[in-house]
Design an enzyme around this catalytic site. Sequence first.
Site, PDB file in Angstrom:
ATOM      1  N   GLY A 105       0.811  -1.208   0.000  1.00  0.00           N
ATOM      2  CA  GLY A 105       0.000   0.000   0.000  1.00  0.00           C
ATOM      3  C   GLY A 105       0.844   1.256   0.000  1.00  0.00           C
ATOM      4  N   SER A 106       0.180   2.400   0.004  1.00  0.00           N
ATOM      5  CA  SER A 106       0.881   3.675  -0.151  1.00  0.00           C
ATOM      6  C   SER A 106       1.804   3.977   1.024  1.00  0.00           C
ATOM      7  CB  SER A 106      -0.137   4.812  -0.330  1.00  0.00           C
ATOM      8  OG  SER A 106      -1.023   4.877   0.785  1.00  0.00           O
ATOM      9  N   THR A 107       1.364   3.688   2.243  1.00  0.00           N
ATOM     10  CA  THR A 107       2.219   3.956   3.406  1.00  0.00           C
ATOM     11  C   THR A 107       3.393   2.989   3.441  1.00  0.00           C
ATOM     12  OG1 THR A 107       0.195   4.624   4.580  1.00  0.00           O
ATOM     13  CG2 THR A 107       2.200   4.432   5.881  1.00  0.00           C
ATOM     14  N   ASP A 131       3.609  -2.611   8.125  1.00  0.00           N
ATOM     15  CA  ASP A 131       2.549  -2.467   7.136  1.00  0.00           C
ATOM     16  C   ASP A 131       1.588  -1.372   7.576  1.00  0.00           C
ATOM     17  OD1 ASP A 131       1.030  -2.931   4.891  1.00  0.00           O
ATOM     18  OD2 ASP A 131       0.371  -4.942   5.463  1.00  0.00           O
ATOM     19  N   ALA A 153      -2.568   0.308   7.415  1.00  0.00           N
ATOM     20  CA  ALA A 153      -3.908  -0.172   7.771  1.00  0.00           C
ATOM     21  C   ALA A 153      -4.943   0.778   7.197  1.00  0.00           C
ATOM     22  CB  ALA A 153      -4.073  -0.271   9.282  1.00  0.00           C
ATOM     23  N   GLY A 171      -6.578  -4.605   3.821  1.00  0.00           N
ATOM     24  CA  GLY A 171      -6.992  -5.297   2.612  1.00  0.00           C
ATOM     25  C   GLY A 171      -7.554  -4.415   1.534  1.00  0.00           C
ATOM     26  N   GLU A 190      -0.607 -10.624   3.658  1.00  0.00           N
ATOM     27  CA  GLU A 190      -0.273  -9.743   4.784  1.00  0.00           C
ATOM     28  C   GLU A 190      -0.502 -10.469   6.110  1.00  0.00           C
ATOM     29  OE1 GLU A 190      -1.347  -5.410   2.740  1.00  0.00           O
ATOM     30  OE2 GLU A 190      -2.858  -6.453   3.933  1.00  0.00           O
ATOM     31  N   LYS A 194      -6.701   7.203  10.476  1.00  0.00           N
ATOM     32  CA  LYS A 194      -7.056   5.775  10.473  1.00  0.00           C
ATOM     33  C   LYS A 194      -7.452   5.261  11.858  1.00  0.00           C
ATOM     34  CE  LYS A 194      -5.982   5.208   6.076  1.00  0.00           C
ATOM     35  NZ  LYS A 194      -5.426   6.513   5.715  1.00  0.00           N
TER      36      LYS A 194
END
Length: 223
Positions: free
Chosen positions: A33-35, A85, A87, A99, A107, A125
């Site tokens: 993902g982007s982060t 990761d 979220a 997801g 993951e 988030k």
Amino acid sequence: MTQDQLKQAVAQAAVDHILPKLNDRSIVGVGTGSTANFFIDLLAKHKGFFDGAVASSEATAERLKQHGIPVYDLNSVSELEFYVDGADEANKHLELIKGGGAALTREKIVAAVAKTFICIADGSKLVEQLGAFPLPVEVIPMARSHVARELVKLGGDPVYRDGVVTDNGNVILDVHNLMIGFAPELEGKINDIVGVVSNGLFAMRPADLLLLGTQDGVQTLTR
């Protein structure tokens, strides 16, 4: 700060957290993902300090390789000290919804293996109750309709994510309008539906450390 700047700040905080604990044999689990991409780009500056990485998706593996970071199959790795990761949602118990990028199963596997699961996200988030973000469920294609009916029985409104095929060759149902109370119980109930591969609730194995990027700096939450 912009949302991207918040993501970059929290990714840097994760690098700063793990770097002193890495050695030339260390392998780092990396999310999707982007982060997570910000984390990869910042981690790459220190690639001489660790052995390599395990990727939670093909996209992450490609980005790591572009930076010259060796990517290992999880089956060949005996120990994984960290998994980092992002979220889509997180609560104060460090339970997560993940997801949005359709990589939830891999993951979840990497998170299960890692000794320490570090979640990085911008402050938006963090929520009181999980469920405003639709819960992704990875499903064997032939079971899609059956699983959707069972998810309705649990109070959700499943929507087929059109045109998306996971790295495992499966499909995604995004479940709207779930009021998620005791998240570990719901995670188990959904996983018990025949045809479900996994779902995006990370509650049985929540994060160990949550780093949140805010306008006032990076906040740290632990279990």
